[in-house]
Scaffold this active site. Structure first.
Site, PDB file in Angstrom:
ATOM      1  N   SER A   9       0.816  -1.225   0.131  1.00 45.12           N
ATOM      2  CA  SER A   9      -0.075  -0.091  -0.251  1.00 45.12           C
ATOM      3  C   SER A   9       0.699   1.075  -0.027  1.00 45.12           C
ATOM      4  CB  SER A   9      -0.975   0.022   1.207  1.00 45.12           C
ATOM      5  OG  SER A   9      -0.304  -0.188   2.471  1.00 45.12           O
TER       6      SER A   9
ATOM      7  N   HIS B 144      -0.929   5.616   6.837  1.00 42.26           N
ATOM      8  CA  HIS B 144      -0.075   5.566   5.652  1.00 42.26           C
ATOM      9  C   HIS B 144       0.119   6.897   4.992  1.00 42.26           C
ATOM     10  CE1 HIS B 144      -1.909   1.557   5.327  1.00 42.26           C
ATOM     11  NE2 HIS B 144      -1.333   1.271   4.388  1.00 42.26           N
TER      12      HIS B 144
END
Length: 268
Positions: free
Chosen positions: A44, A250
């Site tokens: 990711s 993230h």
């Protein structure tokens, strides 16, 4: 007569210097010009989860037009661009589903993988929802996995990449430190934040060692993210996002363009 010879001599020097400069510029342009294809593999952090602007056809892989691979390809126009990085990918997923586009014509491969193998999501869930001691215990388990099992899994991925793309320059990108320490910050305790940062460093060290052993370049993003960690006041990373839990921890779009892209540019 002597003036004429001097003019000729000076003109010759200027012509030679001009030719040399032009040749140097041409050589530099040639070195910087993309040749061959670019393949962006991994998890990711490479697909761009957290950056938004997801490509609809990528589905649950959540590949973003604001992710560093897409930004690099837009700027450099490689002959081909294969973006196979996928949210949640582990080393086994890279091996089974992401290497198809690699060929002898692939000139550049970028990759981030290993965090999911080490249980990144479970570590963060434990540390956010449980006690300091539970967090430290879970991190201890993750670090043991990084020492004992992850190196062999990384070796399998790196060997497969080299086999399928024998001419490629391979850049293995690491992970940022998550927290700025020594500052007042709501949420996790300083003990948890330091342990998470240390675990990220431990993971990066393991990845860098395996990459070097395969002749690959390790792209360390910790420097570019310094000053932009969670609790810094200008974070390039999401903290817990209860409305979109998958984006938690993230990089935001600035983390992709300011944290990851410069490191790839410096090592491509």
């Amino acid at each position: 007569m002597r003036r004429s010879r001097l003019v000729v001599f000076v003109s010759s020097l200027l012509l030679a210097a001009g030719t040399a400069l032009t040749g140097a510029a041409t050589a530099q342009a040639s070195a910087l010009a993309p040749t061959g294809g670019y393949a962006a593999l991994g998890d990711s952090y490479s697909s761009g989860v957290g950056a938004g602007s997801y490509i609809s056809s990528s589905g649950d892989c959540k590949r973003s037009t604001k992710a560093y691979p897409y930004l690099w390809a837009t700027a450099h126009s490689p002959s081909t661009f294969d973006f196979t990085a996928c949210s949640g990918a582990r080393t086994g997923d890279v091996l089974s589903g992401q290497l198809g586009p690699l060929t002898s014509a692939t000139a550049l491969v970028s990759l981030s993988v290993g965090g999911n193998d080490a249980g990144f999501a479970d570590v963060m869930t434990t540390c956010v929802t449980q006690s300091d001691s539970a967090c430290l215990s879970r991190i201890h388990t993750a670090r043991a996995y990084v020492d004992s099992t992850l190196p062999g899994k990384l070796d399998s991925v790196y060997s497969a990449i080299r086999s399928k793309a024998p001419n490629a320059h391979v850049v293995v990108l690491g992970y940022p430190r998550f927290y700025k320490l020594g500052t007042t910050c709501l949420g996790l305790s300083e003990t948890k934040r330091k342990a998470i940062n240390d675990a990220s460093d431990h993971l990066n060290t393991a990845i860098a060692k395996r990459a070097a052993n395969h002749g690959f370049t390790f792209g360390d993003v910790r420097g570019t993210f310094t000053g932009h960690e969670i609790c810094s006041g200008d974070s390039w990373l999401h903290s817990v996002n209860w409305l979109n839990i998958g984006e938690s921890y993230h990089p935001k779009a600035p983390g992709q363009s300011g944290g990851y892209l410069p490191v790839l540019n410096a090592n491509d």
